[in-house]
Design an enzyme around this catalytic site. Structure first.
Site, PDB file in Angstrom:
ATOM      1  N   CYS A 125       0.833  -1.197   0.000  1.00 57.43           N
ATOM      2  CA  CYS A 125       0.000   0.000   0.000  1.00 57.43           C
ATOM      3  C   CYS A 125       0.869   1.248   0.000  1.00 57.43           C
ATOM      4  O   CYS A 125       2.071   1.197  -0.260  1.00 57.43           O
ATOM      5  CB  CYS A 125      -0.894   0.003   1.236  1.00 57.43           C
ATOM      6  SG  CYS A 125      -1.830  -1.519   1.489  1.00 57.43           S
ATOM      7  N   ARG A 166      -4.753   1.451  -0.550  1.00 58.81           N
ATOM      8  CA  ARG A 166      -4.660   0.007  -0.353  1.00 58.81           C
ATOM      9  C   ARG A 166      -4.557  -0.770  -1.656  1.00 58.81           C
ATOM     10  O   ARG A 166      -5.347  -0.573  -2.576  1.00 58.81           O
ATOM     11  CB  ARG A 166      -5.880  -0.501   0.420  1.00 58.81           C
ATOM     12  CG  ARG A 166      -5.792  -1.993   0.769  1.00 58.81           C
ATOM     13  CD  ARG A 166      -7.058  -2.473   1.451  1.00 58.81           C
ATOM     14  NE  ARG A 166      -6.956  -3.891   1.811  1.00 58.81           N
ATOM     15  CZ  ARG A 166      -7.996  -4.666   2.106  1.00 58.81           C
ATOM     16  NH1 ARG A 166      -9.212  -4.158   2.091  1.00 58.81           N
ATOM     17  NH2 ARG A 166      -7.823  -5.931   2.423  1.00 58.81           N
ATOM     18  N   ILE A 209      -3.706  -7.648  -1.045  1.00 64.65           N
ATOM     19  CA  ILE A 209      -2.967  -8.879  -1.352  1.00 64.65           C
ATOM     20  C   ILE A 209      -3.407 -10.007  -0.425  1.00 64.65           C
ATOM     21  O   ILE A 209      -3.576 -11.143  -0.837  1.00 64.65           O
ATOM     22  CB  ILE A 209      -1.442  -8.647  -1.217  1.00 64.65           C
ATOM     23  CG1 ILE A 209      -0.973  -7.545  -2.178  1.00 64.65           C
ATOM     24  CG2 ILE A 209      -0.675  -9.944  -1.457  1.00 64.65           C
ATOM     25  CD1 ILE A 209      -1.056  -7.901  -3.643  1.00 64.65           C
ATOM     26  N   ASN A 245       2.105  -0.370   5.257  1.00 65.10           N
ATOM     27  CA  ASN A 245       2.522  -0.707   3.896  1.00 65.10           C
ATOM     28  C   ASN A 245       3.462  -1.903   3.976  1.00 65.10           C
ATOM     29  O   ASN A 245       4.500  -1.821   4.634  1.00 65.10           O
ATOM     30  CB  ASN A 245       3.230   0.484   3.246  1.00 65.10           C
ATOM     31  CG  ASN A 245       3.881   0.130   1.917  1.00 65.10           C
ATOM     32  OD1 ASN A 245       3.402  -0.748   1.208  1.00 65.10           O
ATOM     33  ND2 ASN A 245       4.974   0.806   1.595  1.00 65.10           N
ATOM     34  N   GLU A 300       4.053  -6.447   3.974  1.00 63.62           N
ATOM     35  CA  GLU A 300       3.513  -7.771   4.280  1.00 63.62           C
ATOM     36  C   GLU A 300       4.245  -8.351   5.482  1.00 63.62           C
ATOM     37  O   GLU A 300       5.474  -8.248   5.572  1.00 63.62           O
ATOM     38  CB  GLU A 300       3.689  -8.743   3.096  1.00 63.62           C
ATOM     39  CG  GLU A 300       3.113  -8.268   1.769  1.00 63.62           C
ATOM     40  CD  GLU A 300       1.597  -8.215   1.733  1.00 63.62           C
ATOM     41  OE1 GLU A 300       0.954  -8.732   2.673  1.00 63.62           O
ATOM     42  OE2 GLU A 300       1.058  -7.651   0.764  1.00 63.62           O
ATOM     43  N   SER A 332      11.121 -11.722  -6.922  1.00 62.26           N
ATOM     44  CA  SER A 332      12.311 -11.248  -7.618  1.00 62.26           C
ATOM     45  C   SER A 332      13.561 -11.868  -6.996  1.00 62.26           C
ATOM     46  O   SER A 332      13.578 -12.219  -5.812  1.00 62.26           O
ATOM     47  CB  SER A 332      12.386  -9.712  -7.523  1.00 62.26           C
ATOM     48  OG  SER A 332      13.668  -9.237  -7.849  1.00 62.26           O
ATOM     49  N   GLY A 333      14.611 -11.994  -7.813  1.00 60.59           N
ATOM     50  CA  GLY A 333      15.893 -12.511  -7.315  1.00 60.59           C
ATOM     51  C   GLY A 333      16.797 -11.441  -6.746  1.00 60.59           C
ATOM     52  O   GLY A 333      17.981 -11.698  -6.485  1.00 60.59           O
TER      53      GLY A 333
END
Length: 638
Positions: free
Chosen positions: A2, A51, A54, A77, A79, A360-361
């Site tokens: 977010c 927002r 997810i 914002n 996870e 992502s790596g």
């Protein structure tokens, strides 16, 4: 994922309209929902939120979110990957399945120390209505951004610089210290930014704010850990695989469609391979490819995609496509950076395919010594005796190299040979530098520059307890994690992906994995072949063609484009930058001419930094601060 913002105003003004403007300025960060809340009793605090849903897509995840008793209000914002495990430990009347509510419950139960239990990426603010205090918190690695401004009466904070400016409180003055930092390193290192008096909260820090105090504390350091590592190479490989596998698995928790960026390099290929092993459906993968074959990694990405049976999307670009994209990409740049366009492009197409979250790596190179920088610095460290030779002797050798083999490398070698010794706090900042100090002085008409921010950051790291006990390669990794990765790669990843309302997750930056790998001896980690320890840890996961390929990086054919399709675009911006009062016109134009004349001492990346800088200054209407203007005029009078 977010965007958050807020204003704490102890003069008790009503700031609802200002926070509404801040929300609007970062609407791209979250198009699923919006919220604004103000403390009705005093008007002292106003919080805003955009927002991107997810986890728990219902209205129960709406923010600003209040605790069940009304004491705490949260804007968040990021996870929290272990929120389900934490939820089981909390006696709280939950009304949602969101990780946001777990943060509130954990804060109510454990106070600010709850952040040490969180595993994830996060930036959040919690208002304590009883104590009249605000807590601002940023995750350990700085994956999620958090900016702030403060004066005698108020504090402004946000996920983005453009939202900070939209508050109307902040003068649009250029920070001259930040400008020098950008010219050195194509970014501005936290806590400074390119705008005067706007700061960035450092990673692994939190701030407690009241009407009388500002208390800032660090809650985590990468090299302080109770983890114990194996004594054999076999055990270390096993431990790394288990931690990496767990890191990927935790980041697959989502209530929306997800995928992965796949460049065809070692890091992204490993992430895709592990995702494919644990997912019960085809992983969607995304790669950028070009007409110019020498720049394209598409064949390696297809090789990996075929092995793991992914639903692969090859994003094919030509110069015309790129020319059409670049103005929008630069407009999306919340803070100037010489990198990031690549992420903008792949994020754009990924989102258009219906994906809301991608892995992502990012971080694999920094953690597993994937850059030539590691071997180069190790070589310098093993030859410290050269650094102790008389400076006049070393510098003469450097000048001869510059004269007969002019190049960026020769200029940096001269810089190294001019140092009093080859300790890491001197060699690392110099090798990472984009424009060297003498060139910057010619840009700014200055005899002396401000302190090198990377050098001062490294010295600060070196003063931390136990840092010097780390293996040498791990010391470089820590420097990389908290300078280059944090202030360029992660900032770019956030601003360019969130421009398309796409969340990016980075398993290599799992803090438990980092703590472990930093303890591994150099004898096990040294990259005799590309990222040998990492590759060995995942066994036969990768095709040999990927492991043994030449490292290209995720790059674009800029050298060609800047002199052809993008010439007019770049020429206009370089000339505009040169005409600004804080710059020396001849110094700027000289480097542009050298690039066009194929001078080996000026690469495209150096010129592109100037183009990006001017574009950003125009886009956000930033002017020179009075201090920097006075310094410039004084220099002209001397």
């Amino acid at each position: 994922m977010c965007g958050i913002n807020g204003i704490i105003d102890f003069s008790l003004q009503n700031n609802m309209h200002r926070v509404a403007a801040m929300n609007k300025a970062m609407a791209h960060r979250g198009r699923n929902d919006e919220g604004i809340w103000q403390d009705e009793t005093t008007n002292s605090v106003t919080l805003g939120h955009r927002r991107l849903s997810i986890i728990d897509l219902s209205n129960a995840g709406h923010q600003p979110m209040h605790s069940h008793d009304g004491r705490y209000t949260l804007v968040f914002n990021g996870e929290i990957y272990n929120y389900k495990a934490l939820k089981k430990q909390l006696d709280y009347p939950f009304k949602s399945d969101s990780d946001s509510e777990v943060i509130l419950a954990a804060f109510a139960e454990w106070g600010i120390n709850c952040i040490k239990k969180f595993e994830g990426m996060f930036a959040f603010a919690i208002w304590d209505n009883l104590e009249k205090k605000l807590f601002l918190v940023r995750d350990r690695l700085g994956i999620k951004p958090l900016y702030y401004y403060r004066d005698e009466n108020k504090y402004v904070f946000s996920s983005e610089m453009r939202a900070m400016l939209a508050s109307g409180f902040i003068p649009k003055n250029l920070d001259h210290h930040g400008l020098e930092d950008f010219l050195r390193y194509q970014t501005v290192h936290a806590p400074r930014t390119m705008i005067e008096n706007v700061c960035m909260l450092l990673p692994a820090h939190y701030v407690e704010i009241s009407d009388t105090e500002w208390i800032e504390k660090c809650y985590w350091q990468a090299h302080h850990t109770e983890q114990k590592i194996g004594t054999t190479y076999k055990k270390i490989k096993k431990d790394i695989y288990e931690r990496l596998n767990e890191a990927v698995e935790k980041r697959l928790v989502a209530d929306v469609p997800f995928g992965a960026f796949l460049s065809g390099g070692i890091d992204s290929s490993i992430i895709v391979g592990l995702m494919s092993r644990m997912s019960n459906q085809k992983v969607k993968t995304f790669c950028v490819s070009f007409e110019e074959e020498e720049f394209s990694e598409a064949k390696y990405a297809r090789l990996v995609a075929n092995k793991f049976g992914t639903e692969h999307h090859d994003i094919h670009l030509n110069p015309k496509d790129f020319l059409e994209i670049i103005p929008k990409a630069l407009s999306a740049m919340d803070h100037p950076s010489g990198d990031g366009i690549n992420t903008y492009i792949v994020s754009k197409v990924t989102k258009e395919k219906g994906i809301d979250m991608a892995l992502s790596g990012l971080g694999g190179d920094e953690l597993f010594a994937g850059y030539d920088l590691f071997t180069m610095l190790n070589k310098l460290n093993n030859n410290k005796w050269i650094g102790k030779l008389p400076i006049f002797l070393k510098s003469n050798v450097g000048r001869l190299r510059q004269k007969y083999r002019p190049s960026v490398a020769s200029d940096k070698l001269f810089g190294l040979l001019s140092q009093k010794d080859w300790k890491l706090d001197y060699t690392y900042p110099l090798i990472r530098q984009v424009f060297l100090d003498e060139r910057i002085k010619s840009f700014l008409r200055k005899d002396e520059l401000t302190e090198n921010r990377v050098r001062s950051a490294f010295k600060s790291l070196a003063r931390q307890k136990d840092f010097k006990k780390l293996p040498f390669l791990s010391q470089i990794s820590v420097a990389e994690l908290f300078t280059y990765l944090q202030n360029i790669l992660l900032r770019d990843s956030d601003q360019m992906s969130m421009a398309h309302t796409l969340e990016i997750r980075v398993p290599f930056l799992d803090h438990k994995l980092i703590e472990y790998v930093l303890q591994v001896p150099d004898s096990f980690k040294f990259p005799h072949s590309p990222k040998k320890l990492l590759v060995d840890s995942v066994g036969n996961l990768l095709p040999s063609e990927v492991v043994n390929r030449q490292k290209m990086g995720f790059t674009l054919p800029w050298q060609i484009w800047l002199k052809n399709e993008l010439f007019s675009f770049c020429d206009e911006r370089v000339q505009n930058l040169a005409s600004r009062p804080e710059f020396n016109e001849e110094g700027i134009m000289r480097v542009w001419r050298q690039f066009l004349d194929n001078d080996p001492r000026v690469s495209w990346a150096r010129v592109w930094n100037l183009v990006v800088l001017e574009n950003w200054l125009q886009e956000h209407q930033i002017s020179a601060s009075p201090v920097s203007l006075i310094s410039s005029f004084d220099s002209n009078l001397v």
